[in-house]
Enzyme design. Structure first.
Site, PDB file in Angstrom:
ATOM      1  N   TYR A 158       6.119  -9.718   7.239  1.00  0.00           N
ATOM      2  CA  TYR A 158       6.072  -8.268   7.423  1.00  0.00           C
ATOM      3  C   TYR A 158       6.590  -7.910   8.814  1.00  0.00           C
ATOM      4  O   TYR A 158       6.369  -8.651   9.777  1.00  0.00           O
ATOM      5  CB  TYR A 158       4.639  -7.745   7.298  1.00  0.00           C
ATOM      6  CG  TYR A 158       4.131  -7.596   5.882  1.00  0.00           C
ATOM      7  CD1 TYR A 158       4.273  -6.391   5.198  1.00  0.00           C
ATOM      8  CD2 TYR A 158       3.494  -8.652   5.237  1.00  0.00           C
ATOM      9  CE1 TYR A 158       3.794  -6.247   3.904  1.00  0.00           C
ATOM     10  CE2 TYR A 158       3.014  -8.514   3.942  1.00  0.00           C
ATOM     11  CZ  TYR A 158       3.167  -7.304   3.282  1.00  0.00           C
ATOM     12  OH  TYR A 158       2.698  -7.165   2.005  1.00  0.00           O
ATOM     13  N   ASP A 165       0.827  -1.198   0.000  1.00  0.00           N
ATOM     14  CA  ASP A 165       0.000   0.000   0.000  1.00  0.00           C
ATOM     15  C   ASP A 165       0.867   1.256   0.000  1.00  0.00           C
ATOM     16  O   ASP A 165       2.084   1.201   0.212  1.00  0.00           O
ATOM     17  CB  ASP A 165      -0.904  -0.027   1.239  1.00  0.00           C
ATOM     18  CG  ASP A 165      -2.051   0.959   1.136  1.00  0.00           C
ATOM     19  OD1 ASP A 165      -2.327   1.429   0.013  1.00  0.00           O
ATOM     20  OD2 ASP A 165      -2.669   1.258   2.167  1.00  0.00           O
TER      21      ASP A 165
END
Length: 287
Positions: A118, A59
């Site tokens: 992540y 994103d």
């Protein structure tokens, strides 16, 4: 045709102002768009012929150290160092190709992925370290990491994460069932690093999970709230307690693949990790 797998290292310091994530769009520019333009300039191929695909559609504002992408080329390369150097020469300074290697024709950066890792970094002190401000979320509230660690374990396993996904135009009907393999909360002085590995992640899922853990760390809500929100399958339920964590603290660290997807053809060129120049070969006087 041979497929080339690109391991991209993206240090997006200035990306917060002019890049809007990975997935292709011309204006405003995305990482995929910028890398594709460089590949088109080097290979002289049309965009449709490249079939350039990234493993994770990060994103806006999210960093990536271990993004993986692949493209298709009809050319045979004796060495990948030349195209590697050319790519990095054309890309802006906040996007870099760390590694380029040959891959099997069956390899697909996104669909061959076994898991993704992540990291989300939180600087938990009254005064923020200015050298980390682009990569770390600042929390002045003293966080209860023991409570965060206990709550993070409740995400582990196979769950329907409908309550932790934001609406996205790109994934109209995503599969909300994902598997979280590990979710660690690690303290390094004032730095708290949340490490999560999963089979895949929905749009803003990681940032939404982190946001809830931060509220639990502030002791604003109990740890037992995690399974309750998961059970509702309703994003509006999560919104009662937390909004998405800011993107700049999040980084895609690695994408993992099954071993068979990493086996290289016998006649392929060797992997390029970039050219290394020695001082003795450099004629610049200030060296």
């Amino acid at each position: 045709m041979a497929a080339l797998a690109l391991a991209l290292a993206l240090a997006l310091i200035s990306s917060l102002s002019y890049l809007v994530g990975w997935q292709f769009q011309v204006s405003p520019p995305t990482i995929q768009c910028i890398v594709e333009k460089a590949l088109i300039q080097i290979t002289k191929l049309e965009r449709e012929c490249l079939h350039f695909v990234g493993a994770s559609r990060t994103d806006t504002g999210v960093h990536a150290w271990g993004q993986v992408a692949h493209f298709i080329t009809p050319f045979n390369y004796d060495s990948l160092e030349t195209i590697h150097a050319a790519l990095n020469g054309l890309l802006p300074s906040d996007i870099r190709v760390r590694e380029i290697s040959a891959a099997t024709p069956e390899f697909h950066a996104r669909f061959s992925a076994k898991s993704k890792v992540y990291h989300y970094k939180i600087y938990n002190d009254t005064i923020m370290d200015p050298f980390q401000r682009h990569y770390v979320y600042h929390s002045v509230y003293k966080l209860n990491t023991a409570a965060m660690r206990e709550a993070a374990k409740m995400f582990i396993g196979k769950h329907d994460f409908s309550a932790f996904v934001n609406a996205s135009r790109n994934d109209r009907v995503p599969d909300p069932v994902k598997t979280i393999f590990r979710f660690d909360v690690i303290e390094m002085g004032p730095l708290i690093q949340l490490e999560v590995e999963g089979s895949g992640f929905l749009y803003r899922q990681v940032r939404n999970m982190v946001a809830l853990l931060i509220q639990i760390g502030k002791e604003a809500i109990p740890t037992e709230i995690v399974p309750k929100i998961l059970a509702t399958l309703d994003r509006r339920e999560l919104a009662k307690y937390a909004l998405s964590a800011p993107p700049h603290g999040l980084c895609l660290v690695s994408v993992k693949y099954n071993q068979e997807h990493l086996l290289l053809p016998s006649d392929c060129p060797t992997t390029s990790f970039g050219r290394h120049h020695t001082i003795t070969k450099c004629k610049l006087p200030f060296y």
